[in-house]
Design a protein around this motif. Sequence first.
Motif, PDB file in Angstrom:
ATOM      1  N   THR A 133       0.151  -1.764   2.869  1.00  0.00           N
ATOM      2  CA  THR A 133       0.827  -2.524   1.813  1.00  0.00           C
ATOM      3  C   THR A 133       0.157  -2.113   0.511  1.00  0.00           C
ATOM      4  O   THR A 133      -0.805  -2.735   0.067  1.00  0.00           O
ATOM      5  N   THR A 175       7.860  -5.946   1.566  1.00  0.00           N
ATOM      6  CA  THR A 175       7.400  -5.949   2.954  1.00  0.00           C
ATOM      7  C   THR A 175       5.898  -5.709   2.967  1.00  0.00           C
ATOM      8  O   THR A 175       5.412  -4.735   2.396  1.00  0.00           O
ATOM      9  N   TRP A 176       5.181  -6.640   3.594  1.00  0.00           N
ATOM     10  CA  TRP A 176       3.734  -6.537   3.732  1.00  0.00           C
ATOM     11  C   TRP A 176       3.419  -6.405   5.212  1.00  0.00           C
ATOM     12  O   TRP A 176       4.124  -6.949   6.056  1.00  0.00           O
ATOM     13  N   THR A 177       2.324  -5.720   5.529  1.00  0.00           N
ATOM     14  CA  THR A 177       1.893  -5.591   6.909  1.00  0.00           C
ATOM     15  C   THR A 177       0.510  -6.204   7.077  1.00  0.00           C
ATOM     16  O   THR A 177      -0.439  -5.804   6.401  1.00  0.00           O
ATOM     17  N   TYR A 178       0.431  -7.189   7.976  1.00  0.00           N
ATOM     18  CA  TYR A 178      -0.841  -7.809   8.337  1.00  0.00           C
ATOM     19  C   TYR A 178      -1.238  -7.313   9.722  1.00  0.00           C
ATOM     20  O   TYR A 178      -0.402  -6.848  10.488  1.00  0.00           O
ATOM     21  N   ARG A 230       5.644  -5.011  -3.516  1.00  0.00           N
ATOM     22  CA  ARG A 230       6.565  -4.640  -2.433  1.00  0.00           C
ATOM     23  C   ARG A 230       7.070  -5.895  -1.740  1.00  0.00           C
ATOM     24  O   ARG A 230       6.383  -6.909  -1.693  1.00  0.00           O
ATOM     25  N   TRP A 280      -5.419 -11.028   1.941  1.00  0.00           N
ATOM     26  CA  TRP A 280      -4.758  -9.860   1.348  1.00  0.00           C
ATOM     27  C   TRP A 280      -4.335  -8.901   2.459  1.00  0.00           C
ATOM     28  O   TRP A 280      -5.145  -8.559   3.317  1.00  0.00           O
ATOM     29  N   PRO A 281      -3.096  -8.443   2.442  1.00  0.00           N
ATOM     30  CA  PRO A 281      -2.703  -7.449   3.450  1.00  0.00           C
ATOM     31  C   PRO A 281      -3.441  -6.138   3.183  1.00  0.00           C
ATOM     32  O   PRO A 281      -3.608  -5.752   2.024  1.00  0.00           O
ATOM     33  N   LYS A 328       4.326 -15.416  -2.467  1.00  0.00           N
ATOM     34  CA  LYS A 328       3.353 -14.386  -2.115  1.00  0.00           C
ATOM     35  C   LYS A 328       1.932 -14.923  -2.242  1.00  0.00           C
ATOM     36  O   LYS A 328       1.073 -14.617  -1.421  1.00  0.00           O
ATOM     37  N   SER A 342       1.045  -2.175  -2.567  1.00  0.00           N
ATOM     38  CA  SER A 342       1.183  -3.029  -3.749  1.00  0.00           C
ATOM     39  C   SER A 342       1.812  -4.353  -3.329  1.00  0.00           C
ATOM     40  O   SER A 342       2.737  -4.385  -2.506  1.00  0.00           O
ATOM     41  N   LEU A 343       1.333  -5.426  -3.919  1.00  0.00           N
ATOM     42  CA  LEU A 343       1.905  -6.733  -3.606  1.00  0.00           C
ATOM     43  C   LEU A 343       3.264  -6.923  -4.250  1.00  0.00           C
ATOM     44  O   LEU A 343       3.943  -7.913  -3.982  1.00  0.00           O
ATOM     45  N   GLY A 385      -3.411  -3.613  -5.471  1.00  0.00           N
ATOM     46  CA  GLY A 385      -2.706  -4.615  -4.701  1.00  0.00           C
ATOM     47  C   GLY A 385      -2.453  -5.909  -5.440  1.00  0.00           C
ATOM     48  O   GLY A 385      -2.441  -6.961  -4.841  1.00  0.00           O
TER      49      GLY A 385
END
Length: 192
Positions: free
Chosen positions: A158, A165-168, A163, A152-153, A143, A160-161, A19
């Motif tokens: 998610t 689009t991240w999901t929390y 990307r 960190w998501p 980011k 890889s950072l 990540g």
Amino acid sequence: MKTLKWFATLMMAAVLSAGALNARDVSDYLKELEKAPEPEAGKEYYLRYCIWYENDAHNTTNYTRGDMAPANTKVTLLELSGKRMTIRISTTGATVKIDNAEKFTRKNMKMIARNMLSPTEVSIGKKFADSIRNGELRLGMTKEEAIMARGWPPAHKTSSLTRDTWTYWSSRFVTQAVVFKDGKLDAGRGIN
């Protein structure tokens, strides 16, 4: 000595592959992780990002529920084992047990500790300083600033950072997707 150096290289590779940003996106914030010493019990550190905790417990998926300790809060690392880390928050005196949901973080507890704890205060830019300290995502954040504000998501959504689009996770059942464009936070439900 060779074994120790090999182990440190292996651990850094794991941190980066689990990540991290690619080389063109790495800021001083993430470069610090590369040279950061492994946290040790009994020492004081600063939080690299905001964490939330309920009933003196923090889950590494970092739900936004309960009390919040902002980035740069001074903490004492009381315990660091394979499955648990315990910190004392200097501002409140709260002792918080941190359990790793490894199936979601895809990191071991030592990696979590290294990502969470800094031997020195983290440099926070002025533009989003208040939002970061309040754990709030804002349009235009990098980011790295998003990580400081929200953590960190979880890697299971998610991977890889790099990307966009991240999901929390706000809670066990509520997620929030955030979208980056050209390295800046561009969209996300409830983000101004």
